[in-house]
Design a protein around this motif. Structure first.
Motif, PDB file in Angstrom:
ATOM      1  N   VAL A 131      82.847 -37.096  71.320  1.00 41.32           N
ATOM      2  CA  VAL A 131      82.275 -37.371  70.004  1.00 41.32           C
ATOM      3  C   VAL A 131      82.784 -36.301  69.044  1.00 41.32           C
ATOM      4  N   THR A 132      83.397 -36.733  67.953  1.00 39.51           N
ATOM      5  CA  THR A 132      84.102 -35.811  67.062  1.00 39.51           C
ATOM      6  C   THR A 132      83.362 -35.648  65.740  1.00 39.51           C
ATOM      7  N   PHE A 133      83.057 -34.391  65.395  1.00 41.60           N
ATOM      8  CA  PHE A 133      82.490 -34.071  64.084  1.00 41.60           C
ATOM      9  C   PHE A 133      83.526 -33.383  63.193  1.00 41.60           C
ATOM     10  N   ASN A 134      84.541 -32.798  63.795  1.00 41.05           N
ATOM     11  CA  ASN A 134      85.569 -32.108  63.030  1.00 41.05           C
ATOM     12  C   ASN A 134      86.164 -33.047  61.984  1.00 41.05           C
ATOM     13  N   ASP A 135      86.429 -32.520  60.784  1.00 41.94           N
ATOM     14  CA  ASP A 135      87.011 -33.292  59.679  1.00 41.94           C
ATOM     15  C   ASP A 135      86.142 -34.472  59.273  1.00 41.94           C
TER      16      ASP A 135
ATOM     17  N   MET B  57      72.297 -33.260  68.415  1.00 39.97           N
ATOM     18  CA  MET B  57      72.186 -31.858  68.012  1.00 39.97           C
ATOM     19  C   MET B  57      71.780 -30.989  69.198  1.00 39.97           C
ATOM     20  N   TYR B  58      72.487 -29.888  69.373  1.00 43.88           N
ATOM     21  CA  TYR B  58      72.235 -28.963  70.490  1.00 43.88           C
ATOM     22  C   TYR B  58      71.096 -28.021  70.136  1.00 43.88           C
ATOM     23  N   GLU B  59      70.195 -27.812  71.107  1.00 44.62           N
ATOM     24  CA  GLU B  59      69.108 -26.858  70.923  1.00 44.62           C
ATOM     25  C   GLU B  59      68.959 -25.992  72.172  1.00 44.62           C
ATOM     26  N   TYR B  60      68.847 -24.695  71.966  1.00 41.34           N
ATOM     27  CA  TYR B  60      68.534 -23.732  73.027  1.00 41.34           C
ATOM     28  C   TYR B  60      67.311 -22.957  72.548  1.00 41.34           C
ATOM     29  N   ASP B  61      66.263 -22.964  73.354  1.00 44.35           N
ATOM     30  CA  ASP B  61      64.987 -22.404  72.896  1.00 44.35           C
ATOM     31  C   ASP B  61      64.851 -20.900  73.113  1.00 44.35           C
TER      32      ASP B  61
ATOM     33  N   GLN C  64      69.038 -21.262  69.400  1.00 41.21           N
ATOM     34  CA  GLN C  64      70.194 -21.840  68.725  1.00 41.21           C
ATOM     35  C   GLN C  64      69.909 -23.314  68.412  1.00 41.21           C
ATOM     36  N   ALA C  65      70.461 -23.805  67.322  1.00 43.33           N
ATOM     37  CA  ALA C  65      70.352 -25.222  66.970  1.00 43.33           C
ATOM     38  C   ALA C  65      71.513 -25.572  66.064  1.00 43.33           C
ATOM     39  N   GLY C  66      72.307 -26.578  66.455  1.00 45.63           N
ATOM     40  CA  GLY C  66      73.439 -26.965  65.630  1.00 45.63           C
ATOM     41  C   GLY C  66      74.393 -27.862  66.387  1.00 45.63           C
ATOM     42  N   TRP C  67      75.620 -27.903  65.896  1.00 45.38           N
ATOM     43  CA  TRP C  67      76.635 -28.781  66.466  1.00 45.38           C
ATOM     44  C   TRP C  67      77.937 -28.007  66.671  1.00 45.38           C
TER      45      TRP C  67
ATOM     46  N   SER D  51      77.982 -27.164  61.417  1.00 39.17           N
ATOM     47  CA  SER D  51      76.545 -27.426  61.368  1.00 39.17           C
ATOM     48  C   SER D  51      76.064 -27.575  59.925  1.00 39.17           C
ATOM     49  N   ILE D  52      76.634 -26.799  58.997  1.00 34.37           N
ATOM     50  CA  ILE D  52      76.303 -26.971  57.579  1.00 34.37           C
ATOM     51  C   ILE D  52      76.782 -28.352  57.105  1.00 34.37           C
ATOM     52  N   THR D  53      77.996 -28.736  57.493  1.00 36.54           N
ATOM     53  CA  THR D  53      78.520 -30.048  57.117  1.00 36.54           C
ATOM     54  C   THR D  53      77.640 -31.164  57.656  1.00 36.54           C
ATOM     55  N   ASN D  54      77.237 -31.064  58.920  1.00 35.88           N
ATOM     56  CA  ASN D  54      76.403 -32.107  59.513  1.00 35.88           C
ATOM     57  C   ASN D  54      75.018 -32.140  58.886  1.00 35.88           C
TER      58      ASN D  54
END
Length: 670
Positions: free
Chosen positions: A293-297, A334-338, A354-357, A395-398
């Motif tokens: 799964v691609t979020f880049n660009d 979205m990835y989450e580490y508690d 952590q939380a983001g992509w 993560s800001i873009t998403n």
């Protein structure tokens, strides 16, 4: 000649055709020039004539039967480039190549009603139909001389572009990367809607089917898209690493147990007995990234935008459900580490949540390079200088995309986790001494070239930045590797980026404060609630690209203000030559042979844009290595014709002769 004359036998017709589709002394492509509608204002009429001259020159003297690359030597259009050096028969589908020029021509047609622009756009569209992959998408490039010629380019020029790993292997499929398929599909949509030409409807239907077929259908990744499709099972799963690791003076940080940045590491390849730890690594941590799964660009945003444009351009409401599925994928993945270190797989995990992509996420359960089974949906590595981890900038873009999805649907879930994302980003900013030394940062590291606020990639669970590096002089004697040292990162790849949370936090607060009534009014005007057909924006390349706010029911994408003086300056720069040109700013080494595999322990190439004289990667005149073994002379800048300049200048002239007032839908909440 008209494009249709070539469709049956392209190779023979183009073997003697330059990157430019004609020459100044040859017969014009369209000898019967359409009549130009008369404008009562003499200056506006002269502006339209200048636009026509520029478009005809690009179509007849620059293009290959309507196809474009990115830039051409003005004096010899056989010398031309896309993202890399091209051949005379290449069609470059990446923006700002063929589809971008096509969009600009249609914009000019809308502004002038001059059939010259439509005929040129038609030739471009026809060559794009030919370049369309059987699956319905488009590859970065197509070769009018046939597939064997394209494969030869990949095996020579492509294979020796050290930093351009996406061009080092011929996959034989299509790509979503760099909006290649999305922008091409948008252009095909516009061409069909213009005159309902069935030739373009067939190509458009294939493009829509491609976007839908490529979506993942099940699990946490349902609704997402890979970088390339259909899946190529012969795709590169590991990069070669000749002479790895380099040893000797200056490379002590790669020896097990020695200092690497701020951290003690255990040597190349990870820690034996502690799988999953990535101290120093060379290669591809998660294998074939083209199916992730691609979020880049902004692959997700571009595809969703195309589906919505097609839905109300064609009146096909069935395209909205796949768009919403893609929105849900971004939220779900979205990835989450508690911060619970007792459950962490990284032995250096910290208690920082952590939380983001990441740039990409696994589309299926995958055994990585360390022999560890990782679950679908987790952040993944991509190219060998794009390590596994979270990306603050992505993560800001998403997060910005999720703001759009909330506006489109009114579903508050899209906002529900963004506070965690911004909180995490604020925990992992680079220290001053990790960034390049400036007047504002006198304590910066003199060996650092990092200027952004954050590392591009941050390690999972440990919250430590990960940085790419390289050794050697070319792809045959060197490679990239990843560690935690911020010094001497590659110049061609921003190992740091800016990721400010102030603006997104303010937007989140505004979104969360909306009343139910305000949300209902916003959603009522959403393009997801448009029923039946609706006109597309008039212009796609003028004053920026079409974006989500332009699709609201009462919104109009407008043009920027252009004065008569500015317009005259553009016309003057067109001159008698009928094209815009400028000094060359990007150069390449011509392919002659594969580079040497002899080990090289110098560090002259670690932070350069290009390697030795055998590296075919593009570079600027100030980006060449200053020391041996580079033996070439500095390049001489000649005049070039850039497709991007044509697109921009034509758009500026459109803005003057046929301006459109911007209208913001009052229900859209900025």
């Amino acid at each position: 000649m008209e494009r249709r004359l070539f469709l049956g036998s392209v190779a023979g017709a183009f073997l003697t055709t330059a990157c430019g589709g004609g020459d100044d002394g040859g017969e014009p492509v369209n000898p019967a020039e359409p009549e130009l509608p008369v404008d009562p204002d003499p200056f506006r009429q002269s502006t339209k004539l200048a636009m026509r001259r520029a478009a005809r020159y690009m179509d007849e003297s620059v293009s290959s039967s309507g196809a474009y690359v990115w830039s051409y030597l003005a004096a010899n259009r056989n010398k031309c480039w896309g993202e890399m050096e091209a051949t005379p028969t290449m069609v470059w589908m990446q923006p700002t190549g063929t589809p971008s020029v096509g969009h600009a021509l249609i914009d000019a047609y809308h502004a002038t009603k001059d059939e010259t622009f439509y005929k040129a756009a038609e030739r471009t569209a026809l060559v794009m139909v030919e370049a369309q992959h059987a699956s319905g998408g488009w590859n970065y490039i197509h070769d009018l001389a046939g597939e064997p010629a394209l494969k030869r380019w990949y095996e020579t020029v492509g294979a020796n572009g050290w930093r351009l790993e996406e061009f080092q292997h011929y996959y034989g499929n299509a790509t979503f990367d760099d909006a290649t398929t999305a922008v091409s599909a948008q252009f095909m949509l516009r061409m069909y809607l213009e005159k309902k030409d069935p030739r373009f409807k067939a190509a458009l239907d294939k493009a829509i089917a491609f976007v839908l077929d490529a979506q993942f259908k099940s699990g946490v990744v349902a609704g997402g898209w890979p970088q390339r499709f259909p899946r190529a099972y012969n795709a590169t799963k590991a990069m070669p690493a000749p002479n790895w690791p380099p040893t000797g003076p200056g490379w002590e940080q790669l020896v097990a147990g020695n200092q690497n940045g701020d951290y003690i590491v255990q040597g190349p390849g990870g820690v034996p007995g502690q799988p999953g730890y990535t101290g120093i690594f060379s290669g591809m941590e998660d294998g074939d990234y083209t199916n992730f799964v691609t979020f880049n660009d902004d692959v997700m945003g571009e595809n969703i935008k195309f589906l919505m444009l097609a839905s109300f351009g064609l009146g096909d409401m069935s395209l909205k459900a796949p768009a919403v599925a893609a929105m849900d994928c971004m939220y779900n993945i979205m990835y989450e580490y508690d911060g619970d270190t007792t459950k962490a797989s990284n032995p250096n995990a910290t208690a920082t949540p952590q939380a983001g992509w990441g740039l990409q996420h696994l589309s299926a359960d995958t055994v990585d390079a360390y022999g560890v089974l990782r679950k679908a949906g987790l952040p993944a590595a991509a190219r060998s200088y794009e390590p596994r981890g979270l990306s603050p900038s992505v993560s800001i873009t998403n997060a910005t995309q999720l703001f759009h999805y909330f506006r489109l649907t009114g579903d508050r879930k899209y906002l529900s986790k963004l506070g965690k994302v911004f909180d995490w980003i604020d925990t992992c900013a680079l220290r001053n001494n990790q960034r390049s030394r400036t007047a504002e940062r006198p304590d910066g590291d003199p060996e650092s070239i990092l200027t952004g606020t954050h590392a591009r990639v941050v390690e999972l669970e440990s919250n430590r930045p990960r940085f790419p590096h390289r050794y050697g002089t070319n792809i045959h004697n060197g490679a990239y590797f990843i560690d935690h040292d911020w010094r001497r990162t590659p110049g061609h790849y921003g190992a740091s980026q800016n990721a400010s949370t102030a603006g997104p936090r303010a937007t989140l607060a505004r979104m969360q404060a909306l009343s139910n009534a305000e949300i209902a009014a916003m959603v009522a005007s959403s393009p997801l609630n448009v029923q039946g057909e609706r006109a597309l924006p008039t212009y796609f390349t003028v004053n920026g690209e079409v974006d989500f706010p332009h699709l609201w029911a009462n919104a109009v994408k407008g043009t920027a203000a252009r004065s008569q003086e500015q317009t005259q300056t553009l016309i003057d720069s067109l001159g008698e030559k009928s094209h815009w040109s400028e000094p060359q700013s990007t150069f390449t080494n011509a392919y002659t042979q594969d580079g040497p595999s002899t080990p090289y322990l110098g560090k002259e190439y670690m932070s350069t844009h290009v390697g030795d004289q055998f590296d075919t990667s593009p570079f600027g005149s100030n980006q060449m290595p200053a020391k041996e073994p580079y033996v070439s002379s500095p390049p001489v800048a000649e005049q070039v014709i850039n497709s991007s300049t044509f697109v921009g200048n034509l758009g500026n002239l459109v803005s003057f002769i046929a301006p459109v007032a911007t209208v913001n839908d009052p229900a859209y909440k900025a």
